[in-house]
Scaffold this active site. Structure first.
Site, PDB file in Angstrom:
ATOM      1  N   ASP A  21       3.101   9.744  -1.486  1.00 59.06           N
ATOM      2  CA  ASP A  21       2.485   8.625  -0.617  1.00 59.06           C
ATOM      3  C   ASP A  21       1.833   7.639  -1.733  1.00 59.06           C
ATOM      4  O   ASP A  21       1.985   7.703  -3.321  1.00 59.06           O
ATOM      5  CB  ASP A  21       1.199   9.583  -0.951  1.00 59.06           C
ATOM      6  CG  ASP A  21       0.293   9.394   0.364  1.00 59.06           C
ATOM      7  OD1 ASP A  21       0.127   8.048   0.886  1.00 59.06           O
ATOM      8  OD2 ASP A  21      -0.642  10.430   1.044  1.00 59.06           O
ATOM      9  N   HIS A  75       0.868  -1.256   0.025  1.00 64.48           N
ATOM     10  CA  HIS A  75      -0.067  -0.030   0.311  1.00 64.48           C
ATOM     11  C   HIS A  75       0.703   0.945  -0.175  1.00 64.48           C
ATOM     12  O   HIS A  75       0.152   2.459  -0.166  1.00 64.48           O
ATOM     13  CB  HIS A  75      -1.103  -0.521   1.085  1.00 64.48           C
ATOM     14  CG  HIS A  75      -1.887  -0.943   0.912  1.00 64.48           C
ATOM     15  ND1 HIS A  75      -3.434  -0.374   0.484  1.00 64.48           N
ATOM     16  CD2 HIS A  75      -1.815  -2.099   1.452  1.00 64.48           C
ATOM     17  CE1 HIS A  75      -3.934  -2.212   0.673  1.00 64.48           C
ATOM     18  NE2 HIS A  75      -3.034  -2.749   0.541  1.00 64.48           N
TER      19      HIS A  75
HETATM   20  C1  GDG Z   1      -1.985   3.979   2.653  1.00 61.17           C
HETATM   21  C2  GDG Z   1      -1.249   4.320   2.127  1.00 61.17           C
HETATM   22  C3  GDG Z   1      -2.926   4.398   0.630  1.00 61.17           C
HETATM   23  C4  GDG Z   1      -8.553  10.686   7.460  1.00 61.17           C
HETATM   24  N1  GDG Z   1      -8.497  11.161   8.592  1.00 61.17           N
HETATM   25  C5  GDG Z   1      -9.965  10.833   9.076  1.00 61.17           C
HETATM   26  C6  GDG Z   1     -10.490   9.658   8.287  1.00 61.17           C
HETATM   27  N2  GDG Z   1      -9.164   9.461   7.541  1.00 61.17           N
HETATM   28  C7  GDG Z   1      -9.528   8.129   6.910  1.00 61.17           C
HETATM   29  C8  GDG Z   1      -8.813   9.696   5.124  1.00 61.17           C
HETATM   30  C9  GDG Z   1      -8.677   8.070   4.054  1.00 61.17           C
HETATM   31  C10 GDG Z   1      -8.303   7.369   4.560  1.00 61.17           C
HETATM   32  O1  GDG Z   1      -8.134   7.715   6.767  1.00 61.17           O
HETATM   33  C11 GDG Z   1      -6.667   7.628   4.906  1.00 61.17           C
HETATM   34  O2  GDG Z   1      -6.073   6.931   3.510  1.00 61.17           O
HETATM   35  P1  GDG Z   1      -5.338   7.461   2.995  1.00 61.17           P
HETATM   36  O3  GDG Z   1      -5.310   6.898   1.346  1.00 61.17           O
HETATM   37  O4  GDG Z   1      -5.225   8.612   2.534  1.00 61.17           O
HETATM   38  O5  GDG Z   1      -3.517   7.032   3.020  1.00 61.17           O
HETATM   39  P2  GDG Z   1      -3.047   6.417   5.063  1.00 61.17           P
HETATM   40  O6  GDG Z   1      -3.779   6.118   5.999  1.00 61.17           O
HETATM   41  O7  GDG Z   1      -1.183   6.672   4.379  1.00 61.17           O
HETATM   42  O8  GDG Z   1      -2.861   4.761   4.092  1.00 61.17           O
HETATM   43  C12 GDG Z   1      -1.510   5.937   0.923  1.00 61.17           C
HETATM   44  C13 GDG Z   1      -3.286   3.400   1.066  1.00 61.17           C
HETATM   45  O9  GDG Z   1      -2.404   3.034   2.236  1.00 61.17           O
HETATM   46  C14 GDG Z   1      -4.529   2.284   0.767  1.00 61.17           C
HETATM   47  O10 GDG Z   1      -3.636   1.996  -0.232  1.00 61.17           O
HETATM   48  O11 GDG Z   1      -3.672   5.004  -0.548  1.00 61.17           O
HETATM   49  O12 GDG Z   1      -0.661   5.979   0.351  1.00 61.17           O
HETATM   50  O13 GDG Z   1      -0.332   5.759   2.378  1.00 61.17           O
HETATM   51  O14 GDG Z   1      -9.604   6.963   3.552  1.00 61.17           O
HETATM   52  O15 GDG Z   1     -10.932   9.758   4.891  1.00 61.17           O
HETATM   53  N3  GDG Z   1     -12.028   8.956   7.846  1.00 61.17           N
HETATM   54  C15 GDG Z   1     -12.516   8.948   9.455  1.00 61.17           C
HETATM   55  N4  GDG Z   1     -12.028  10.639   9.651  1.00 61.17           N
HETATM   56  C16 GDG Z   1     -10.802  11.108   9.698  1.00 61.17           C
HETATM   57  O16 GDG Z   1     -11.171  12.347  10.456  1.00 61.17           O
HETATM   58  N5  GDG Z   1     -13.632   8.771   9.537  1.00 61.17           N
END
Ligand code: GDG
Length: 465
Positions: free
Chosen positions: A369, A162
């Site tokens: 990312d 990921h």
């Molecule tokens: C890893 C990789 C890859 C955030 N704040 C809140 C909240 N979130 C949710 C977002 C989103 C998720 O968390 C974050 O996903 P990301 O993709 O931006 O980042 P990582 O956590 O670093 O994830 C990344 C991912 O895996 C999937 O393969 O895309 O590159 O680093 O869904 O909405 N959710 C809630 N409240 C918040 O305050 N409910």
């Protein structure tokens, strides 16, 4: 595209998320996608419970909810320190996000990482039946496939990463790099988000280990591994619905009311140094400096729930952000205006969706990312008649697909400031055109497509000898 019926699936990841029947979208998209794969095919989702125990016993706690069986184990405090906080989050995470300066190399971490992967393998092995396909997730578990092979497992095993895969010369800094990559030849299929991460992996395997690539098959000695780039997506319709759900609409209205006619710029990220939050604040400050006339016309809402709080580098980024936000607010605020609203708590997904929809600009500026799902969620939550503008870092995996975002180099405060100005001035027609093209991409390659493309490749791969 037609999808093969899958044999039973055994999903293994560090943390497990059982369906909870929530209608506020409390669970992330990835959790829902993996759960629905299990609902369709049957199987088990195995991982760490998040709990500690005095002595590792391998005792499994099973739960069953909405057709999904989860199996979790507790870990010893030393395991959590060395495997999770240590090797996973203080060694691999920073290095794989190009933060050589933050990566720590301790033999105890590497030892704990290996020990926990052996424990996971021994514990999950009896749950795997002949013909099951095994799907392992992410950097916590690179060597798990090999440990399962050591225990005689002949099943098909897939692995999805990921996070980014770093360039060869960077990975070479990791003392265990060669051994770690060698273990990955235990897999039948390895998936990455982008061609860039995939080709860095292939480059290492070919140049450092002597592997050879033919088409999408990487060979090393007797082993063959299929490598593929499959960008993860989101459930676009679900997210759009959340944005217009009762709570989503309420959040939208509250944000618009509290904005009192100003344009909102929104950022939503786990509090992590890879997300480029300091650079984002500095880019926004640059915008305020260069455009004094815009000062009271906009504000930045940054939502950043803390993560990995027991790791030192995360404590440091948190205090650094507080001080930058404090300095900017101190320098520019007026009695009736605060330039940055910086919030360290998380919100339910429907509330988040309403907030995205209320924002004129989504500012997503990671320094590195794997993909970045927030960028896609921001797009899915927009009003089709009057969508906002996504400003996106070139260094997010998502930039390969969302080429109609305003793409920037997050290290350049000037580019960020220019992009904010460009987005604020962008006319409705251009915003709609860009948004429609981005929606077409995220709809085509959504979360169901992602997991089906991967599991399909896994069941089609020849059975390991
Ligand atoms: C890893 C990789 C890859 C955030 N704040 C809140 C909240 N979130 C949710 C977002 C989103 C998720 O968390 C974050 O996903 P990301 O993709 O931006 O980042 P990582 O956590 O670093 O994830 C990344 C991912 O895996 C999937 O393969 O895309 O590159 O680093 O869904 O909405 N959710 C809630 N409240 C918040 O305050 N409910």
């Amino acid at each position: 595209m037609e999808f093969d019926p899958l044999s039973r699936l055994v999903i293994i990841s560090n943390r497990v998320s059982a369906p909870n029947g929530s209608h506020s979208g409390a669970q992330g998209g990835l959790a829902v996608a993996l759960a629905s794969a299990l609902q369709e095919n049957g199987g088990i989702w195995f991982g760490w419970s998040g709990e500690e125990t005095d002595e590792y016993t391998g005792q499994i706690t099973f739960t069953r909810a909405e057709g999904v069986t989860t199996a979790t184990v507790d870990l010893e405090a030393q395991d959590v320190d060395e495997y999770y906080n240590g090797y996973a989050n203080r060694t691999l995470w920073p290095l794989f996000h190009y933060r050589v300066d933050l990566a720590e190399y301790e033999r105890e971490f590497a030892g704990g990482y290996k020990r926990v992967n052996v424990r996971f393998a021994e514990t999950v092995r009896p749950l795997i039946e002949d013909g099951d396909a095994v799907w392992i997730q992410d950097y916590h578990m690179f060597p798990l496939g090999e440990e399962l092979r050591r225990l005689g497992l002949k099943n098909r095993i897939g692995f999805f990463l990921h996070i980014p895969w770093p360039p060869r010369r960077l990975l070479s800094i990791l003392p265990e790099a060669e051994a770690l990559v060698r273990t990955m030849f235990a897999y039948d299929v390895i998936g990455f988000h982008t061609e860039e991460w995939l080709s860095s992996f292939v480059d290492y395997a070919c140049h450092e280990l002597g592997a050879t690539l033919e088409g999408d098959i990487l060979r090393l000695g007797e082993r063959r591994v299929q490598v593929m780039a499959v960008p993860i997506g989101i459930d676009v319709d679900e997210f759009a619905e959340l944005a217009t759900s009762t709570r989503g609409r309420l959040a939208f209205r509250q944000m618009r009311d509290s904005a009192v006619g100003r344009d909102m710029i929104v950022g939503v990220d786990r509090l992590d140094y890879s997300k480029g939050l300091e650079e984002r604040f500095l880019g926004y400050e640059r915008f305020l400096t260069e455009h004094p006339e815009e000062r009271k016309e906009v504000f930045l809402l940054q939502i950043a729930p803390p993560s990995r709080a027991s790791v030192g580098s995360y404590q440091r980024i948190r205090s650094s952000l507080e001080s930058i936000a404090g300095r900017i607010n101190g320098a520019y605020s007026d009695v009736d205006w605060t330039p940055i609203r910086y919030v360290n708590q998380g919100y339910p997904r429907d509330v988040l969706a309403g907030i995205y929809r209320a924002a004129k600009i989504g500012l997503v500026t990671p320094l590195r990312d794997g993909m970045n799902l927030v960028a896609k969620e921001y797009v899915a939550a927009q009003n089709p008649e009057d969508p906002g503008v996504l400003i996106l870092s070139r260094f997010a995996g998502a930039a390969c697909q969302l080429t109609d975002a305003v793409l920037i180099n997050p290290y350049s405060a000037e580019e960020m400031a220019d992009a904010i100005m460009q987005a604020l001035r962008m006319g409705r027609d251009e915003r709609i055109e860009r948004w429609e093209r981005m929606m077409a991409v995220i709809r085509r390659e959504d979360i169901a497509w992602w997991r089906r493309t991967f599991t399909n490749a896994l069941v089609r791969t020849p059975e390991p000898a």
